[in-house]
Design an enzyme around this catalytic site. Structure first.
Site, PDB file in Angstrom:
ATOM      1  N   ASP A 151       0.836  -1.201   0.000  1.00  0.00           N
ATOM      2  CA  ASP A 151       0.000   0.000   0.000  1.00  0.00           C
ATOM      3  C   ASP A 151       0.866   1.245   0.000  1.00  0.00           C
ATOM      4  OD1 ASP A 151      -1.956   1.890   0.303  1.00  0.00           O
ATOM      5  OD2 ASP A 151      -2.347   1.446   2.406  1.00  0.00           O
ATOM      6  N   ASP A 157      -1.397   5.230  -6.059  1.00  0.00           N
ATOM      7  CA  ASP A 157      -1.757   4.346  -4.948  1.00  0.00           C
ATOM      8  C   ASP A 157      -1.930   2.905  -5.414  1.00  0.00           C
ATOM      9  OD1 ASP A 157      -2.677   3.290  -2.517  1.00  0.00           O
ATOM     10  OD2 ASP A 157      -4.741   3.630  -3.119  1.00  0.00           O
TER      11      ASP A 157
END
Length: 498
Positions: A101, A319
Site C-alpha cells: 500500500d 496508490d
C-alpha cells in the site's frame, strides 16, 4: 603492469562494495503475489466499495487529514488486482502476508489478542497472528518514547498511562477501523551487499499490532495479516530503514497484470533505460504528481489543467492499494467522449449499468487508441487499451469491454492498479520524484544498490543474482568476490545491525 591494474580495479571494486555495506546502500527485494487470479470475477460495486475503504485509509493515515472519497457507480464485473507480499518478523521469526500500500504509512499486523480479526482468508493463504509474548525481541512502545510523541501529534494515536502503551485508532470513512498499539521488533530481509553476494539482514522497526477490527476489515474474502504502508511518513518501513542507512531512500515495484499476476517489490531502485521521471509535489502526505494533460491518439483533450492541481484536498495520487483509476468529473467526460469517438465506427458503443462499454469482435489493441497521461517535467505515461478498459464478459457473441476509469465527484485523481500494472515504478524519495517505464513484469529486473549511477550493481530476480563487471578481468572479478565476502563478514562482525 596489466595484472596490477586489474588487481587495483578489483580492490577498488571491493572497497566500493564495503562502502555500500557500511553506508547501508543495499537493495532489498520482496516477491509479490496477486490476491485474486484474473479468472475470478467480482462485481464492480464491490470493487468500488473496497476502493472507498482504501481511500479512507489513504487519507486518514498518520497525518490525520480526513477526506472521504464518495465514489459513485453501479455494479459491473471486474478482475481484482490486489497485491500483497510476505514480511518476516519476531524471534523466532514468523512470516505474515501483508497488502502492499503506497497510500498509507504504517505497517500493522493482526495481534494474537485481536477481537473480530479474520480467522481465515478467501485468498487461499494461511492467516497468522503476531504474538508479542511469543517473541523474545518484541517490546512495547512506551508513552515516553519519542516515537509515541510523534504518533500522538498526528492525531491517530493516544497513550494510556495505565498500561504505558502507545496505542492507535484508525477509523475509516466506511465505518470500519482498527485499534491497537505500537511495538518494536526485529524484521528480517535479504539484502544485496556486494558482487554476487546476498546477506540475511535484520533491523528493529516499529509497527502496529491490531487488537480490534470492525467493518470490512473483519471480512474473510480478501483477508490478509495486515497492511504494509509505503507512504512518505516517518513511521513507514521504508522511512525507518533508510533513516538507519540500511536501504536506499527509494523503493520500486513492477506489478504483473496478465495471467495470475505477481511481480516484484524492491527496497531500492529498479533500473530501466526507458525510465521517465516527474517530480513529486513537495510537502504532501501522499505521493502526489502534477498531472497536466491527457491525450487520446496524440490529441490533447480540452481539460483545464487546474482540475489536476494539488491544493486543499485536491491533486493526483499514485496508490497501489486502489484497484481502479479515478478521474475528476471535468476530465472524465472528455476522456470517455474521445475514446468513443475514436472507435464508434468500428465497435458498437453501449451503456451497461451506467458504464460506457463497447461490443468488440476482435482484439481491442487493433482499434482502440493509446492514451497518454502527461506530467510535469515532460514525463508521459503511455496506456494501452488494457490499461483503461475492463473485460466485462460477452453479449451476442461479442466481447464487452468497458471504460475502467471511474468518475469521482471529489477533487482527487487516483492512479490505481489499472494503470500501474505492467510498468516499473520507482519512488526516488531522495530526489523527490517518481519514475516509470512500460515493462513485462514477468521478466527479470535490474536493481541499483546505490543512490548514484556511478555505483550501480544489478540484481537479476529470475535466477541467481549476478553482477557484470566489464572493466576488469575474470581473475579480478573472482578476487573481488572472495575479498568482498571476507570484508562483509568483518563488517557484519564489527557493525551489527540492531
Amino acid at each position: 603492469m596489466r595484472a596490477s591494474v586489474c588487481l587495483w580495479l578489483a580492490l577498488a571494486t571491493v572497497a566500493l562494495s564495503a562502502a555500500l555495506v557500511h553506508g547501508g546502500l543495499t537493495g532489498t527485494f520482496l516477491p509479490l503475489e496477486r490476491a485474486i487470479p484474473l479468472n475470478q470475477r467480482v462485481e464492480l460495486e464491490s470493487l468500488r466499495a473496497r476502493d472507498r475503504a482504501r481511500h479512507s485509509r489513504i487519507l486518514q493515515g498518520v497525518f490525520g487529514g480526513v477526506v472521504d472519497f464518495a465514489v459513485q457507480g453501479t455494479s459491473d464485473p471486474y478482475f481484482v488486482g490486489l497485491y500483497f507480499t510476505k514480511v518476516k518478523l519476531g524471534s523466532p521469526a514468523k512470516e505474515f502476508y501483508v497488502q502492499i500500500d503506497t497510500g498509507s504509512d504504517i505497517l500493522w499486523l493482526n495481534c494474537m489478542t485481536c477481537s473480530n480479526c479474520p480467522q481465515s482468508s478467501g485468498l487461499g493463504i494461511q492467516l497468522d497472528f503476531f504474538d508479542t509474548a511469543g517473541s523474545s525481541t518484541a517490546a512495547f512502545v512506551s508513552c515516553a518514547d519519542p516515537i509515541c510523541s510523534y504518533a500522538v501529534r498526528t492525531a491517530t494515536s493516544e497513550c494510556s498511562s495505565q498500561a504505558d502503551h502507545c496505542s492507535y485508532t484508525f477509523q475509516y470513512g466506511d465505518g470500519s477501523g482498527t485499534t491497537g498499539y505500537y511495538v518494536s521488533d526485529t524484521m528480517y530481509f535479504d539484502t544485496v551487499v556486494g558482487q554476487e553476494l546476498v546477506s540475511n539482514s535484520s533491523s528493529t522497526i516499529v509497527f502496529g499490532c491490531s487488537t480490534y477490527q470492525s467493518g470490512d476489515l473483519t471480512k474473510t474474502d480478501k483477508a490478509v495479516d495486515g497492511i504494509f504502508g509505503f507512504g512518505p511518513g516517518a513511521l513507514s518501513v521504508i522511512s525507518q530503514l533508510s533513516s538507519q542507512g540500511l536501504t536506499p531512500k527509494a523503493f520500486s515495484h513492477c506489478l504483473k497484470g496478465q495471467d495470475n499476476g505477481g511481480g516484484v517489490l524492491v527496497l531500492g531502485e529498479i533500473l530501466e533505460p526507458s525510465m521517465v521521471y516527474s517530480p513529486l509535489v513537495p510537502s504532501q502526505p501522499h505521493y502526489n504528481l502534477n498531472l497536466q494533460s491527457i491525450a487520446v491518439n496524440g490529441q490533447i483533450l480540452p481539460i483545464d489543467s487546474d482540475v489536476f492541481a494539488t491544493a486543499n484536498n485536491r491533486g493526483t495520487i499514485v496508490d497501489t492499494g486502489t484497484t481502479l483509476t479515478y478521474l475528476v468529473q471535468e476530465a472524465y467526460n472528455p476522456f470517455v467522449d474521445a475514446i468513443t469517438a475514436a472507435v464508434s465506427q468500428f465497435y458498437k458503443p453501449i451503456i451497461s449499468k451506467g458504464n460506457q462499454c463497447y461490443l468488440v469482435s476482435n482484439s481491442v489493441g487493433d482499434i482502440f487508441p493509446q492514451v497518454s497521461l502527461n506530467f510535469m517535467g515532460g514525463a508521459s505515461m503511455i496506456l494501452d487499451p488494457e490499461h483503461y478498459l475492463m473485460h466485462y464478459g460477452f453479449l451476442d457473441g461479442a466481447a464487452m469491454w468497458c471504460i475502467g476509469f471511474q468518475r469521482t465527484d471529489q477533487r482527487f485523481t487516483i492512479l490505481g492498479d489499472l494503470v500501474l500494472k505492467d510498468k516499473i515504478f520507482v519512488y526516488d524519495l531522495a530526489n523527490q520524484r517518481i519514475g516509470w517505464a512500460n515493462y513485462d513484469c514477468s521478466l527479470a529486473v535490474n536493481v541499483s544498490m546505490a543512490t548514484s549511477k556511478s555505483k550501480d550493481a544489478y540484481i537479476n530476480n529470475s535466477g541467481p543474482m549476478s553482477v557484470s563487471c566489464p572493466h576488469i578481468g575474470t581473475f579480478s572479478k573472482l578476487l573481488a568476490s572472495g575479498i568482498a565476502a571476507f570484508l562483509v563478514h568483518i563488517v557484519f562482525m564489527d557493525f551489527p545491525v540492531l
